[in-house]
Design a protein around this motif. Structure first.
Motif, PDB file in Angstrom:
ATOM      1  N   TYR A 159       3.911   4.148 -42.056  1.00 50.54           N
ATOM      2  CA  TYR A 159       3.790   5.392 -42.805  1.00 50.54           C
ATOM      3  C   TYR A 159       2.483   5.486 -43.588  1.00 50.54           C
ATOM      4  O   TYR A 159       2.225   6.469 -44.283  1.00 50.54           O
ATOM      5  N   ASN A 162       0.202   8.576 -44.141  1.00 55.41           N
ATOM      6  CA  ASN A 162       0.715   9.643 -44.989  1.00 55.41           C
ATOM      7  C   ASN A 162       0.273   9.502 -46.439  1.00 55.41           C
ATOM      8  O   ASN A 162       0.440  10.441 -47.234  1.00 55.41           O
ATOM      9  N   ARG A 217      16.092   9.761 -46.420  1.00 53.30           N
ATOM     10  CA  ARG A 217      15.686  10.602 -45.295  1.00 53.30           C
ATOM     11  C   ARG A 217      14.834   9.766 -44.348  1.00 53.30           C
ATOM     12  O   ARG A 217      13.880   9.122 -44.776  1.00 53.30           O
ATOM     13  N   TYR A 218      15.190   9.765 -43.070  1.00 59.49           N
ATOM     14  CA  TYR A 218      14.510   8.865 -42.150  1.00 59.49           C
ATOM     15  C   TYR A 218      13.132   9.416 -41.794  1.00 59.49           C
ATOM     16  O   TYR A 218      12.995  10.501 -41.236  1.00 59.49           O
ATOM     17  N   THR A 219      12.099   8.648 -42.124  1.00 59.40           N
ATOM     18  CA  THR A 219      10.721   9.025 -41.833  1.00 59.40           C
ATOM     19  C   THR A 219      10.001   7.979 -40.993  1.00 59.40           C
ATOM     20  O   THR A 219       8.922   8.245 -40.473  1.00 59.40           O
ATOM     21  N   GLU A 221       9.243   5.147 -42.562  1.00 60.65           N
ATOM     22  CA  GLU A 221       8.610   4.317 -43.596  1.00 60.65           C
ATOM     23  C   GLU A 221       9.292   2.965 -43.709  1.00 60.65           C
ATOM     24  O   GLU A 221       8.625   1.930 -43.841  1.00 60.65           O
ATOM     25  N   ASP A 484       8.321  12.526 -50.377  1.00 65.76           N
ATOM     26  CA  ASP A 484       9.097  13.597 -49.734  1.00 65.76           C
ATOM     27  C   ASP A 484       8.637  14.985 -50.162  1.00 65.76           C
ATOM     28  O   ASP A 484       9.432  15.929 -50.209  1.00 65.76           O
ATOM     29  N   GLU A 486       7.162  17.312 -48.494  1.00 68.11           N
ATOM     30  CA  GLU A 486       6.803  17.720 -47.139  1.00 68.11           C
ATOM     31  C   GLU A 486       5.981  19.005 -47.121  1.00 68.11           C
ATOM     32  O   GLU A 486       5.220  19.250 -46.171  1.00 68.11           O
TER      33      GLU A 486
END
Length: 533
Positions: A159, A162, A217-219, A221, A484, A486
């Motif tokens: 990740y 990001n 929340r699945y990202t 990471e 998060d 987004e």
């Protein structure tokens, strides 16, 4: 010659998320703390005296995080890296790249790798457009005196793009950790035939270890649970990044994570038994060893001494005075209404960027604020990350969505004590993901449902236009969608400001000498249309 049935014990010691902590102290006030590599070193030496089969591994985020590391990177970068000097003294067998290894730029990181007397591992950081490990060493295999062979594969959270400054990760791709692990574990098993397969992953767990339920929340990471459940052939998974203190078993894989700041040493014991020519694992167990009550290792203290002395002198340089009160007495109260400290940080950001809207956070509940006489120590005690600034062009709707994300910091209000939403405290505290704004006027009602808490939102006295464009300055972590947020992803970047925020704050204070503590009362958190007063 080892006879059939003989047993051998292997001890894996490891650190993770040390964040530059060597001496057992808190730099904000130099008070003693039970943490640091100097204390860890004493534990390491003790375990080495007990067993001849010991591996020592660091799992990432080690070279950044304290004034000591900041001073080296920004003031004395030509000297050997102090953290690497300590790790060399402790004869680490390997280290894994964490996301914060990239914060100081590629030149500093390349010097770190060059100065280290141990390999840095990561199989999923590759040269752009290839599957060739960028740093050249994805894993190591060690043969112990007994003949037992141990393989250690390094992985890093994918990740990083990001969050990180793009200039710091040029010509690198960050591949999916699970896919990469599957390929490399199979290859290592096939070609090297290790008796123990260890994966050291700078990432954490996206699911509850007992129930398997998704906890975030699945990202991508944190993929620790997927590594255990989907990759065949892993015996031990060393994790980090989330700053959790945990140990246990997931899908038959022994797992462990040793918190942060070198407050714990991770320890995994593996018992093997020889049958014919093959060593088989009989048992594995994981343990977190607390450094509390442990004396610092004098050799490590001596290694770090010249760096520490320079850092302490630098930290106590007076740079200006505050007229008024910018101290933090109650972190929760500070997050409920406009306050001088965060207004000041936003003011520095807006004046630096030349824009009229900014957001900033109180990163940690230990941040003390600024006393009347400000030193560099006070700045780095409050702005604890080496963030830079970025100006994004966003819509009014994006601003509203970002405020709703911040408003989720508060648990539903029931009329009693104000509580933090558990999503911001587990699996690790995320106070840094609650932003406070200048340049707009707003109210957040925490009696209302999540996603519908912004009850007033104005710009220059008029309702914010949801379709209009606004230039907003924020730190680079947030601008990349970190935490998060987004709504910021993919938004036009008006300008990157490469100077780190602590340096901007120091320069701002030094130039003006006298800083008034101001509050314009542009925002507050309320309940049922009433203020918290």
């Amino acid at each position: 010659m080892t006879s059939s049935g003989e047993q051998v014990s292997l001890t894996i010691l490891y650190t993770s998320d040390v964040h530059g902590n060597v001496l057992p102290l808190r730099y904000a006030d130099n008070q003693p703390m039970d943490l640091g590599l100097a204390k860890i070193a004493t534990l390491i030496q003790d375990f080495r005296h007990r067993s001849e089969n010991v591996l020592l591994i660091d799992n990432g985020d080690v070279i950044q995080g304290t004034p000591l590391t900041y001073h080296h990177a920004r003031i004395t970068p030509d000297l050997p890296n102090p953290i690497v000097q300590v790790m060399n003294e402790l004869t680490y067998d390997a280290a894994v790249f964490g996301n914060h290894e990239f914060n100081y730029g590629s030149q500093i990181l390349q010097r770190v790798v060059h100065e280290s007397k141990f390999p840095w591992l990561s199989a999923n950081i590759v040269k752009t457009g290839t599957d060739i490990p960028y740093f050249g060493t994805p894993y190591l295999v060690r043969a112990l005196k007994s003949g037992v062979r141990v393989a250690v594969l390094g992985l890093t959270t994918q990740y990083i793009p990001n969050w990180e400054n793009p200039a710091h990760i040029e010509e690198m791709d960050f591949l999916d950790a699970v896919d990469t692990c599957q390929r490399w574990v199979a290859k290592i098993r096939r070609e090297s035939g290790p008796d123990v397969m260890v994966v050291a992953y700078h990432g954490g767990f996206e699911r509850d270890l007992d129930t398997g339920q998704l906890t975030e929340r699945y990202t991508g990471e944190n993929q620790g649970y997927r590594l255990c459940s989907e990759v065949k052939g892993i015996d031990v998974l060393l994790t980090g990044h989330q700053h959790r203190a945990l140990s246990g078993t997931v899908c038959g894989v022994t797992v462990i994570q040793p918190g942060c700041n070198a407050a714990w040493l991770g320890k995994v014991d593996v018992l093997l038994e020889r049958t014919g020519k093959k060593w088989n694992i009989v048992s594995t167990s994981a343990e977190l060893v607390d450094v509390a009550g442990t004396a610092p290792d004098p050799k490590v203290v001596e290694v770090i001494r010249p760096y520490e002395e320079q850092t302490q002198v630098w930290l106590d340089q007076p740079i200006g005075r505050i007229l008024g009160d910018m101290t933090v007495k109650d972190p929760m109260a500070l997050r409920l209404r406009d306050n001088p400290l965060i207004e000041f940080v936003n003011k520095v950001q807006m004046e630096t960027a030349g824009v009229s809207i900014s957001n900033a956070a109180l990163f940690d509940n230990q941040c003390p604020g600024f006393p009347e006489d400000v030193t560099v120590r006070d700045v780095v005690a409050n702005y604890i990350y080496p963030n830079t600034l970025r100006i994004l062009r966003v819509k009014g709707q994006d601003i509203k969505d970002a405020l709703e994300r911040s408003a989720a910091y508060f648990a539903p209000y029931d009329g009693s004590d104000i509580q933090v939403n558990p999503a911001f405290t587990a699996p690790k505290p995320q106070h840094y993901n609650y932003d406070m704004w200048e340049g707009i006027e707003y109210k957040i009602n925490i009696s209302r449902p999540l996603g519908a808490r912004v009850v007033e939102l104005l710009y220059e006295g008029q309702p914010l236009d949801m379709e209009a464009d606004y230039d907003v300055v924020m730190n680079n972590y947030r601008a990349a969608g970190g935490g998060d947020y987004e709504m910021y992803k993919g938004k036009p970047v008006v300008q990157d400001i490469p100077t780190e925020v602590p340096e901007l704050i120091v320069s701002y204070i030094m130039e003006r000498k006298i800083i008034p503590a101001t509050v314009n009362h542009n925002w507050e958190v309320i309940h049922d249309e009433k203020s918290f007063t």
